[in-house]
Structure formats: C-alpha cells, structure tokens
Design a protein around this motif. Structure first.
Motif, PDB file in Angstrom:
ATOM      1  N   ILE A  27      22.090  19.019   4.313  1.00 59.12           N
ATOM      2  CA  ILE A  27      22.407  17.486   4.892  1.00 59.12           C
ATOM      3  C   ILE A  27      21.122  16.601   4.951  1.00 59.12           C
ATOM      4  O   ILE A  27      21.295  15.568   5.482  1.00 59.12           O
ATOM      5  CB  ILE A  27      23.346  17.770   5.984  1.00 59.12           C
ATOM      6  CG1 ILE A  27      22.811  18.737   6.845  1.00 59.12           C
ATOM      7  CG2 ILE A  27      24.775  18.371   5.524  1.00 59.12           C
ATOM      8  CD1 ILE A  27      23.377  19.017   8.090  1.00 59.12           C
ATOM      9  N   GLY A  28      20.292  17.372   4.888  1.00 58.21           N
ATOM     10  CA  GLY A  28      18.766  16.932   5.397  1.00 58.21           C
ATOM     11  C   GLY A  28      17.722  17.380   4.643  1.00 58.21           C
ATOM     12  O   GLY A  28      17.778  18.421   4.204  1.00 58.21           O
ATOM     13  N   ASP A  29      16.363  16.714   4.845  1.00 61.09           N
ATOM     14  CA  ASP A  29      15.219  16.951   4.255  1.00 61.09           C
ATOM     15  C   ASP A  29      14.024  16.626   4.951  1.00 61.09           C
ATOM     16  O   ASP A  29      13.866  15.633   5.236  1.00 61.09           O
ATOM     17  CB  ASP A  29      15.127  16.736   2.782  1.00 61.09           C
ATOM     18  CG  ASP A  29      13.881  17.100   1.928  1.00 61.09           C
ATOM     19  OD1 ASP A  29      13.168  17.976   2.416  1.00 61.09           O
ATOM     20  OD2 ASP A  29      13.658  16.771   1.047  1.00 61.09           O
ATOM     21  N   ILE A  30      13.379  17.740   5.626  1.00 67.54           N
ATOM     22  CA  ILE A  30      12.101  17.373   6.391  1.00 67.54           C
ATOM     23  C   ILE A  30      11.070  17.253   5.362  1.00 67.54           C
ATOM     24  O   ILE A  30      10.148  18.497   5.166  1.00 67.54           O
ATOM     25  CB  ILE A  30      11.742  18.717   7.446  1.00 67.54           C
ATOM     26  CG1 ILE A  30      13.244  18.880   8.214  1.00 67.54           C
ATOM     27  CG2 ILE A  30      10.865  18.318   8.255  1.00 67.54           C
ATOM     28  CD1 ILE A  30      13.094  20.159   9.167  1.00 67.54           C
ATOM     29  N   ARG A  31      10.688  16.214   4.966  1.00 66.18           N
ATOM     30  CA  ARG A  31       9.617  16.097   3.729  1.00 66.18           C
ATOM     31  C   ARG A  31       8.139  16.242   4.218  1.00 66.18           C
ATOM     32  O   ARG A  31       7.241  16.777   3.481  1.00 66.18           O
ATOM     33  CB  ARG A  31       9.956  14.523   3.075  1.00 66.18           C
ATOM     34  CG  ARG A  31      11.107  14.228   2.537  1.00 66.18           C
ATOM     35  CD  ARG A  31      11.211  13.139   2.002  1.00 66.18           C
ATOM     36  NE  ARG A  31      12.621  12.889   1.298  1.00 66.18           N
ATOM     37  CZ  ARG A  31      13.009  11.701   0.425  1.00 66.18           C
ATOM     38  NH1 ARG A  31      12.152  10.853   0.614  1.00 66.18           N
ATOM     39  NH2 ARG A  31      14.117  11.683  -0.064  1.00 66.18           N
ATOM     40  N   PRO A  32       7.883  15.807   5.441  1.00 63.99           N
ATOM     41  CA  PRO A  32       6.420  16.141   5.770  1.00 63.99           C
ATOM     42  C   PRO A  32       6.200  17.653   5.877  1.00 63.99           C
ATOM     43  O   PRO A  32       5.200  18.251   5.455  1.00 63.99           O
ATOM     44  CB  PRO A  32       6.310  15.710   7.361  1.00 63.99           C
ATOM     45  CG  PRO A  32       7.380  14.421   7.217  1.00 63.99           C
ATOM     46  CD  PRO A  32       8.324  15.229   6.384  1.00 63.99           C
ATOM     47  N   LEU A  33       7.022  18.429   6.304  1.00 63.90           N
ATOM     48  CA  LEU A  33       6.958  19.884   6.284  1.00 63.90           C
ATOM     49  C   LEU A  33       6.851  20.430   4.965  1.00 63.90           C
ATOM     50  O   LEU A  33       6.163  21.376   4.630  1.00 63.90           O
ATOM     51  CB  LEU A  33       8.267  20.578   7.371  1.00 63.90           C
ATOM     52  CG  LEU A  33       7.908  22.123   7.411  1.00 63.90           C
ATOM     53  CD1 LEU A  33       6.653  22.369   8.136  1.00 63.90           C
ATOM     54  CD2 LEU A  33       9.049  22.195   8.418  1.00 63.90           C
ATOM     55  N   ALA A  34       7.697  19.770   4.113  1.00 62.19           N
ATOM     56  CA  ALA A  34       7.815  20.351   2.828  1.00 62.19           C
ATOM     57  C   ALA A  34       6.443  19.992   2.043  1.00 62.19           C
ATOM     58  O   ALA A  34       5.893  21.057   1.077  1.00 62.19           O
ATOM     59  CB  ALA A  34       8.743  19.571   1.923  1.00 62.19           C
ATOM     60  N   TYR A  74      11.330  20.214  -1.399  1.00 62.91           N
ATOM     61  CA  TYR A  74      11.811  19.930  -0.217  1.00 62.91           C
ATOM     62  C   TYR A  74      11.927  21.014   0.932  1.00 62.91           C
ATOM     63  O   TYR A  74      11.518  22.401   0.657  1.00 62.91           O
ATOM     64  CB  TYR A  74      13.342  19.526  -0.576  1.00 62.91           C
ATOM     65  CG  TYR A  74      14.024  20.750  -1.381  1.00 62.91           C
ATOM     66  CD1 TYR A  74      14.659  21.729  -0.965  1.00 62.91           C
ATOM     67  CD2 TYR A  74      13.932  20.881  -2.861  1.00 62.91           C
ATOM     68  CE1 TYR A  74      15.122  22.873  -1.440  1.00 62.91           C
ATOM     69  CE2 TYR A  74      14.394  21.777  -3.527  1.00 62.91           C
ATOM     70  CZ  TYR A  74      15.089  22.861  -3.015  1.00 62.91           C
ATOM     71  OH  TYR A  74      15.720  23.948  -3.556  1.00 62.91           O
ATOM     72  N   PHE A  75      12.227  20.807   2.113  1.00 64.18           N
ATOM     73  CA  PHE A  75      12.452  21.547   3.041  1.00 64.18           C
ATOM     74  C   PHE A  75      13.873  21.236   3.671  1.00 64.18           C
ATOM     75  O   PHE A  75      14.142  20.398   4.200  1.00 64.18           O
ATOM     76  CB  PHE A  75      11.489  21.545   4.429  1.00 64.18           C
ATOM     77  CG  PHE A  75      11.535  22.839   5.337  1.00 64.18           C
ATOM     78  CD1 PHE A  75      10.848  23.759   5.161  1.00 64.18           C
ATOM     79  CD2 PHE A  75      12.450  22.669   6.353  1.00 64.18           C
ATOM     80  CE1 PHE A  75      10.971  24.775   6.004  1.00 64.18           C
ATOM     81  CE2 PHE A  75      12.449  23.712   7.200  1.00 64.18           C
ATOM     82  CZ  PHE A  75      11.860  24.833   7.133  1.00 64.18           C
ATOM     83  N   PRO A  76      14.765  22.036   3.404  1.00 63.22           N
ATOM     84  CA  PRO A  76      16.233  21.780   3.528  1.00 63.22           C
ATOM     85  C   PRO A  76      16.590  21.924   5.129  1.00 63.22           C
ATOM     86  O   PRO A  76      16.187  22.891   5.785  1.00 63.22           O
ATOM     87  CB  PRO A  76      17.056  22.850   2.782  1.00 63.22           C
ATOM     88  CG  PRO A  76      16.111  24.155   2.796  1.00 63.22           C
ATOM     89  CD  PRO A  76      14.769  23.413   2.703  1.00 63.22           C
ATOM     90  N   VAL A  77      17.672  21.120   5.448  1.00 66.20           N
ATOM     91  CA  VAL A  77      18.307  21.268   6.636  1.00 66.20           C
ATOM     92  C   VAL A  77      19.728  21.275   6.554  1.00 66.20           C
ATOM     93  O   VAL A  77      20.399  20.383   5.496  1.00 66.20           O
ATOM     94  CB  VAL A  77      18.126  19.874   7.611  1.00 66.20           C
ATOM     95  CG1 VAL A  77      18.971  20.033   8.911  1.00 66.20           C
ATOM     96  CG2 VAL A  77      16.574  19.656   7.912  1.00 66.20           C
ATOM     97  N   THR A  78      20.298  22.473   6.800  1.00 62.73           N
ATOM     98  CA  THR A  78      21.809  22.801   6.520  1.00 62.73           C
ATOM     99  C   THR A  78      22.475  22.823   7.950  1.00 62.73           C
ATOM    100  O   THR A  78      21.746  22.592   9.077  1.00 62.73           O
ATOM    101  CB  THR A  78      22.050  24.162   5.992  1.00 62.73           C
ATOM    102  OG1 THR A  78      21.802  25.155   6.929  1.00 62.73           O
ATOM    103  CG2 THR A  78      21.046  24.334   4.653  1.00 62.73           C
ATOM    104  N   PRO A  79      23.796  22.761   8.196  1.00 63.84           N
ATOM    105  CA  PRO A  79      24.643  22.963   9.223  1.00 63.84           C
ATOM    106  C   PRO A  79      24.040  24.008  10.294  1.00 63.84           C
ATOM    107  O   PRO A  79      24.180  24.098  11.432  1.00 63.84           O
ATOM    108  CB  PRO A  79      25.917  23.040   8.991  1.00 63.84           C
ATOM    109  CG  PRO A  79      26.106  22.293   7.526  1.00 63.84           C
ATOM    110  CD  PRO A  79      24.683  22.577   6.875  1.00 63.84           C
TER     111      PRO A  79
END
Length: 318
Positions: free
Chosen positions: A230-237, A244-249
């Motif tokens: 549901i999201g992606d923390i691009r700076p951390l990736a 990508y660095f995924p964000v899930t529930p």
C-alpha cells in the motif's frame, strides 16, 4: 467313551466343542515382523552422514552454472514444502503441458512484493511433475549481489536474466523459468493486482526462437495477496539499493512479525505450449514477430488470470 487312543483324539475347545484344524493351504500367512525400533531413524542418520561426507570430500557434481542438484534436493527445497503444502495450499494444474525432457521456457506473471511465486513454481514443477524436473530461473542481477541469497541461488541452478545464459540453458535441454514483468510486477501497488505490467522487449521470446523450444504460459493466482503493498518508502529504498521498500498493512508496523506472508490460497496453471520451432531462428531478429509472440504469451496469461479469479470465491479459502 471313545475307542480311539489319545493320539487320535480330535482337539476340543475349552467348552468341549470340537476344533477342526485348518488345512495347510488355508492357514493364514504369518504376519511380517514389525520393523526394528530405530531402523528408520538409523537410515535417516546414515543418509545425513553420507551427505556430509560427500560435501567434505568434494564427491558431488555441479554444472557450469554452479547448479548443485544434491544440495538443492536435500537442503534448499525441503524448507519450502511447508509453505507450499500447508500455508499457501498450492494447487498446480496443467503440468502435463510441461515436457518431461528437453528444453522449454516457462513464462509467468510476477507479484507479491517478495518473489515467493517463483519459488512455489519451482517446487510445483519439481514435486508434482512426473519427471521431477528442476526449473532453472532467470533472475535479476540484484539477486546475485545479495549476501547468502546470491550464492544459494547459484547453487539452486538459477542464473542472470540475459540472452547468452538463457540460450545456453535451453540448448542444453533445461527447463527455464522467466518472470518478464520483473520489479514492475512484483512491486506494483495492491490496487493494480492481477493487472500484468509490460513484458519488456520480449527477450525471452528471442531466446526461445533461437533455440526452437516451446513457450509455456504460466498463471499464478494467490501471490498478490501475501504482502498487500500500500506504500513505498523511496528514500529508504535508495539508501539500501533496493528497487522499492514496501509498506503493507502489517510491515514495518509489526516489525519481523509483519514479514510473515498472509496465508492466501494459491493456484498455478501451466497453459498449452506455444511452439517456436516452426519459425526460422532468424526470426529472433524480427521485431514484429517477437512483439506478436510476446503479446500472445502476455494475453494468454492475462486471460487465464481472469478465469481463475472468476472461479475463486475467497482469497484465503479458494
């Protein structure tokens, strides 16, 4: 009182009823002796010790790509079986379309944030196909740069997704797997689930045309739901060198617990092979032919996904 001697008397039961001895040919066969305690454990221990001895002495074989079949069968595949059989409860159909010998190219959709779909497809081919074939995956270079995972991927027979390696494997009669959506497929948002992304430039079709092997479309349902992105923390990736660095529930909110995949019900369907042997090998350099075949494979997978989804009543129960 009987006139016969004791030696001629018929046996009697405790109640006095006469017991008629069975004829030898009707007598029950003796039951086999139960296995001696510890026999199975001793056999397993002997197998483990023999395996370790071969590893220490170097008495095992690897091919030119580094594929170690004994290590793969004994060490790498067994930990995946509980996921396949108990967690995802994978149902694989259409395996009769996968040839028992000779080169072939399996092309599948890619999803799930982490490439578990590729691992489950590999296990389906090995465990459920009568020939127990090994699927040699073509992977992105990131896989082989990772510590531990990279060397293990080589040991499992996988190699870089490039034309020379793909063609060498196919010409040598191997079953090769490719997921042409790449990171675009595996890292797409949950809202785009089961919508196929671009299949690149059709490099897998060119490899199949040059080697004359069939292309087997493979459709996987269930992997999209294991880590709903549901999201992606691009700076951390970027910091970690990841696409990508995924964000899930559940991740990263629950930490390591959030990395446990959801137990969705999976279906893997291998479709009817698309032959390439009828085309001239020079067709690999024909952009229109490559485009048409790529589009045919992609459309076949997409329509199969729609059909499988229409038959599914519940994400977790099937």
């Amino acid at each position: 009182m009987s006139s016969r001697g004791g030696a001629d008397r018929e046996p009697e039961s405790e109640e006095g009823a006469r017991v008629i001895p069975l004829r030898p040919e009707l007598a029950a066969a003796p039951e086999p002796a139960p296995p001696e305690p510890g026999t199975e454990l001793e056999r397993r221990l002997a197998d483990v010790l023999a395996f370790l001895r071969r590893r220490i002495t170097g008495d095992y074989e690897i091919d030119e790509f580094g594929f170690d079949q004994e290590l793969t069968d004994s060490v790498l595949l067994p930990p995946l079986r509980p996921l396949y059989e108990k967690w995802f409860r994978v149902e694989a159909v259409g395996l009769h379309h996968v040839p028992s010998e000779g080169g072939a190219l399996v092309v599948a959709n890619h999803s799930g944030t982490l490439p578990l779909d590729a691992l489950m497809t590999t296990l389906a081919v090995h465990d459920e196909h009568p020939a127990r074939r090994h699927l040699r995956m073509l992977a992105a270079d990131l896989v082989f740069r990772l510590p531990v995972i990279g060397p293990l991927a080589r040991k499992a027979g996988h190699t870089l997704a490039c034309h020379p390696d793909a063609e060498r494997l196919l010409r040598s009669g191997e079953l090769v797997g490719v997921w042409p959506e790449g990171y675009k497929g595996i890292g797409k948002p949950f809202r785009d689930r089961y919508k196929l992304q671009r299949f690149g430039r059709g490099g897998f079709v060119s490899a199949a045309l040059r080697t004359g092997v069939p292309i087997i479309p493979c459709s996987i349902v269930g992997a999209e739901e294991i880590y709903p992105k549901i999201g992606d923390i691009r700076p951390l990736a970027r910091l970690l060198g990841l696409p990508y660095f995924p964000v899930t529930p559940l991740f990263p909110l629950l930490g390591p617990l959030g990395a446990v995949p959801l137990p969705s019900k999976w279906y893997i369907e291998f479709g009817e092979p698309i032959p390439t042997s009828g085309h001239d090998p020079g067709g690999a350099d024909d952009p229109m032919l490559v485009f048409n075949l790529t589009d045919q494979v992609r459309e076949t997978i997409q329509q199969t996904l729609y059909r499988l989804l229409s038959q599914r009543t519940n994400v977790f129960l099937g």
